[in-house]
Design an enzyme around this catalytic site. Structure first.
Site, PDB file in Angstrom:
ATOM      1  N   ILE A  17       0.859  -1.198   0.000  1.00  0.00           N
ATOM      2  CA  ILE A  17       0.000   0.000   0.000  1.00  0.00           C
ATOM      3  C   ILE A  17       0.888   1.240   0.000  1.00  0.00           C
ATOM      4  O   ILE A  17       0.633   2.200  -0.720  1.00  0.00           O
ATOM      5  CB  ILE A  17      -0.968  -0.006   1.204  1.00  0.00           C
ATOM      6  N   ASP A 162     -14.664   0.354   1.353  1.00  0.00           N
ATOM      7  CA  ASP A 162     -15.997  -0.258   1.291  1.00  0.00           C
ATOM      8  C   ASP A 162     -16.968   0.697   0.580  1.00  0.00           C
ATOM      9  O   ASP A 162     -17.790   0.279  -0.239  1.00  0.00           O
ATOM     10  CB  ASP A 162     -16.513  -0.544   2.708  1.00  0.00           C
ATOM     11  N   HIS A 190     -14.991  -2.397   9.160  1.00  0.00           N
ATOM     12  CA  HIS A 190     -14.392  -2.727   7.863  1.00  0.00           C
ATOM     13  C   HIS A 190     -14.181  -4.242   7.831  1.00  0.00           C
ATOM     14  O   HIS A 190     -13.117  -4.757   8.150  1.00  0.00           O
ATOM     15  CB  HIS A 190     -13.060  -1.990   7.665  1.00  0.00           C
TER      16      HIS A 190
HETATM   17  N1  NAD Z   1      -8.720  -0.740   5.822  1.00  0.00           N
HETATM   18  C1  NAD Z   1      -8.657  -1.184   4.589  1.00  0.00           C
HETATM   19  O1  NAD Z   1      -9.572  -0.931   3.780  1.00  0.00           O
HETATM   20  C2  NAD Z   1      -7.477  -2.000   4.109  1.00  0.00           C
HETATM   21  C3  NAD Z   1      -7.370  -2.328   2.755  1.00  0.00           C
HETATM   22  C4  NAD Z   1      -6.286  -3.077   2.336  1.00  0.00           C
HETATM   23  C5  NAD Z   1      -5.322  -3.498   3.236  1.00  0.00           C
HETATM   24  N2  NAD Z   1      -5.459  -3.155   4.541  1.00  0.00           N
HETATM   25  C6  NAD Z   1      -4.451  -3.564   5.525  1.00  0.00           C
HETATM   26  O2  NAD Z   1      -3.309  -2.705   5.427  1.00  0.00           O
HETATM   27  C7  NAD Z   1      -2.177  -3.364   6.003  1.00  0.00           C
HETATM   28  C8  NAD Z   1      -0.967  -3.243   5.089  1.00  0.00           C
HETATM   29  O3  NAD Z   1      -1.187  -3.940   3.894  1.00  0.00           O
HETATM   30  P1  NAD Z   1      -0.035  -4.100   2.788  1.00  0.00           P
HETATM   31  O4  NAD Z   1      -0.660  -4.869   1.695  1.00  0.00           O
HETATM   32  O5  NAD Z   1       0.627  -2.801   2.507  1.00  0.00           O
HETATM   33  O6  NAD Z   1       0.970  -5.057   3.576  1.00  0.00           O
HETATM   34  P2  NAD Z   1       2.526  -5.314   3.286  1.00  0.00           P
HETATM   35  O7  NAD Z   1       2.913  -6.538   4.028  1.00  0.00           O
HETATM   36  O8  NAD Z   1       2.817  -5.227   1.821  1.00  0.00           O
HETATM   37  O9  NAD Z   1       3.204  -4.052   3.950  1.00  0.00           O
HETATM   38  C9  NAD Z   1       3.123  -3.835   5.312  1.00  0.00           C
HETATM   39  C10 NAD Z   1       4.395  -3.131   5.696  1.00  0.00           C
HETATM   40  O10 NAD Z   1       4.276  -2.742   7.047  1.00  0.00           O
HETATM   41  C11 NAD Z   1       5.525  -2.931   7.672  1.00  0.00           C
HETATM   42  N3  NAD Z   1       5.300  -3.001   9.097  1.00  0.00           N
HETATM   43  C12 NAD Z   1       4.886  -4.047   9.849  1.00  0.00           C
HETATM   44  N4  NAD Z   1       4.850  -3.723  11.152  1.00  0.00           N
HETATM   45  C13 NAD Z   1       5.204  -2.426  11.215  1.00  0.00           C
HETATM   46  C14 NAD Z   1       5.367  -1.520  12.282  1.00  0.00           C
HETATM   47  N5  NAD Z   1       5.148  -1.894  13.549  1.00  0.00           N
HETATM   48  N6  NAD Z   1       5.763  -0.263  12.012  1.00  0.00           N
HETATM   49  C15 NAD Z   1       6.013   0.119  10.754  1.00  0.00           C
HETATM   50  N7  NAD Z   1       5.890  -0.695   9.694  1.00  0.00           N
HETATM   51  C16 NAD Z   1       5.486  -1.950   9.927  1.00  0.00           C
HETATM   52  C17 NAD Z   1       6.079  -4.208   7.050  1.00  0.00           C
HETATM   53  O11 NAD Z   1       7.482  -4.293   7.184  1.00  0.00           O
HETATM   54  C18 NAD Z   1       5.639  -4.038   5.596  1.00  0.00           C
HETATM   55  O12 NAD Z   1       6.615  -3.396   4.810  1.00  0.00           O
HETATM   56  C19 NAD Z   1      -2.636  -4.804   6.262  1.00  0.00           C
HETATM   57  O13 NAD Z   1      -3.000  -4.943   7.618  1.00  0.00           O
HETATM   58  C20 NAD Z   1      -3.867  -4.936   5.379  1.00  0.00           C
HETATM   59  O14 NAD Z   1      -4.745  -5.936   5.821  1.00  0.00           O
HETATM   60  C21 NAD Z   1      -6.510  -2.419   4.990  1.00  0.00           C
HETATM   61  O1  LMR Z   2      -9.679  -7.935   3.114  1.00  0.00           O
HETATM   62  C1  LMR Z   2      -8.517  -7.742   3.461  1.00  0.00           C
HETATM   63  O2  LMR Z   2      -7.911  -8.486   4.238  1.00  0.00           O
HETATM   64  C2  LMR Z   2      -7.771  -6.567   2.884  1.00  0.00           C
HETATM   65  C3  LMR Z   2      -8.557  -5.330   2.950  1.00  0.00           C
HETATM   66  O3  LMR Z   2      -9.089  -5.052   4.204  1.00  0.00           O
HETATM   67  C4  LMR Z   2      -9.629  -5.260   1.896  1.00  0.00           C
HETATM   68  O4  LMR Z   2     -10.790  -5.043   2.250  1.00  0.00           O
HETATM   69  O5  LMR Z   2      -9.282  -5.403   0.700  1.00  0.00           O
END
Ligand code: NAD
Ligand code: LMR
Length: 328
Positions: A17, A162, A190
């Protein structure tokens, strides 16, 4: 005269992200094309992660963004959050195929107690916090509870993905442009229990509910499609959504900072009892934004089906909160 730069902290900056997010913040898509930014980027203190972060920063340099007034790499939350005006808490473990969001709670909750405390100690007293890392609502609740000296209402969770998913499904169903749909609401967590509610939505002044006129589609197609979209993306890509999540984060922060001019958007915000949700539960609500603040849309009638959906997503959130009580 050019504006003073603002500080934007992003955690998980070398993750998927992060890679879809940072370039858009630096280009002015989040805070405006006249607003210089200083990026304060946090990654875990791990050689590989820090090296990857350096690589992302090299690419940011190579974009020569006129609005990028500075950037720093951090491996420790307190220095990353120093004086920050905006904090996007993305860094957390994502779901893999077959995992439920609940599996993430234990893995990720402690990150948000530590980061809430660090924000409390170091951030601007007006910091606007968006939690993206899952489970986003409960992580925002944890961070808020861990930062007692900051205004609780400045802690928000991302429900905008969403909201955008629901808009897109409604546009496809009605054959109308996404931009023509007004007054959509998404309530709750979410997670698949979120309740995307188009009872108040309009297209060119006409009721979307009347245009669709199909409660079976609402219940059996629309709500499951929006609710399970995250899992469907994971199934298709082998990785959780990233570009659409970054896009939603940009939308959320832009609207909070710059206003919605009366339009409804969805934000996960701590309840003050609105719509019967217990205080402090971080709940998805329809909001409007102006003057750098948000207001929950008041006075919407809640029918029996909607109340049932709201009760279900609230019960899930309260269960998550119970699961992290020992950390607070
Ligand atoms: N709310 C939403 O709508 C939504 C949507 C998509 C993903 N997400 C969530 O976002 C998060 C990140 O997703 P991603 O695909 O980028 O994951 P990713 O694994 O590609 O990247 C996460 C990064 O966070 C770093 N990280 C882990 N712990 C950390 C900390 N304590 N401090 C700083 N950095 C830290 C990791 O080293 C990694 O580089 C996940 O929890 C995912 O489920 C939420
Ligand atoms: O569903 C997940 O685990 C990732 C993220 O929250 C999403 O809604 O795409």
């Amino acid at each position: 005269m050019s504006k003073k730069p603002v500080r934007v902290a992003v955690t998980g900056a070398a993750g998927q992200i992060g890679y879809a997010l940072l370039f858009r913040i630096a280009s002015g898509e989040m805070l405006g094309k006249d607003q210089p930014v200083i990026l304060q980027l946090l990654e875990i203190p791990d050689e590989k992660a820090q090296k990857a972060l350096k690589g992302v920063m090299m690419e940011l340099d190579d974009c020569a963004f006129p609005l990028l007034a500075g950037m720093q790499a951090h491996s420790e939350a307190k220095s990353a959050f120093k004086d920050t005006d905006y904090a996007l808490l993305v860094g957390a473990r994502p779901r893999g195929p077959g995992m439920e969001r609940a599996d993430l709670l234990a893995a990720n909750a402690q990150i948000f107690t530590a980061q809430g405390r660090a924000l409390n100690d170091a951030a601007s007293r007006n910091v606007k916090v968006l939690v993206v890392g899952n489970p986003a609502n409960t992580n925002a609740y944890i961070a808020m509870k861990s930062a007692p000296d900051l205004p609780a209402r400045n802690f928000t969770a991302m429900l905008r993905l969403d909201h955008n998913r629901a808009l897109s499904q409604l546009a496809a169903k009605t054959g109308k442009p996404v931009a023509s749909i007004k007054n959509l609401a998404v309530w709750g967590n979410h997670s698949p229990t979120m309740y995307a509610d188009y009872r108040f939505a309009t297209i060119d002044g006409a009721s979307v509910k009347d245009l669709i006129n199909d409660q079976v589609w609402n219940k059996d197609v629309f709500l499951p499609t929006v609710g399970k979209r995250g899992a469907a993306i994971i199934e298709a890509r082998g990785l959780s959504s990233a570009a659409s999540a970054a896009n939603a984060a940009i939308d959320h922060m832009r609207d909070w900072a710059l206003g919605t001019h009366g339009a409804w958007v969805t934000m996960g915000v701590p309840s003050n009892g609105e719509y019967g949700i217990p205080k402090e539960v971080v709940f998805g609500y329809p909001v409007t934004c102006s003057g750098g603040d948000y207001q929950i849309v008041p006075g919407l009638p809640i029918d029996a089906f909607s109340q049932e959906c709201i009760n279900k997503t609230l019960a899930e959130l309260q269960g998550e909160q119970d699961g992290v009580r020992h950390l607070l």
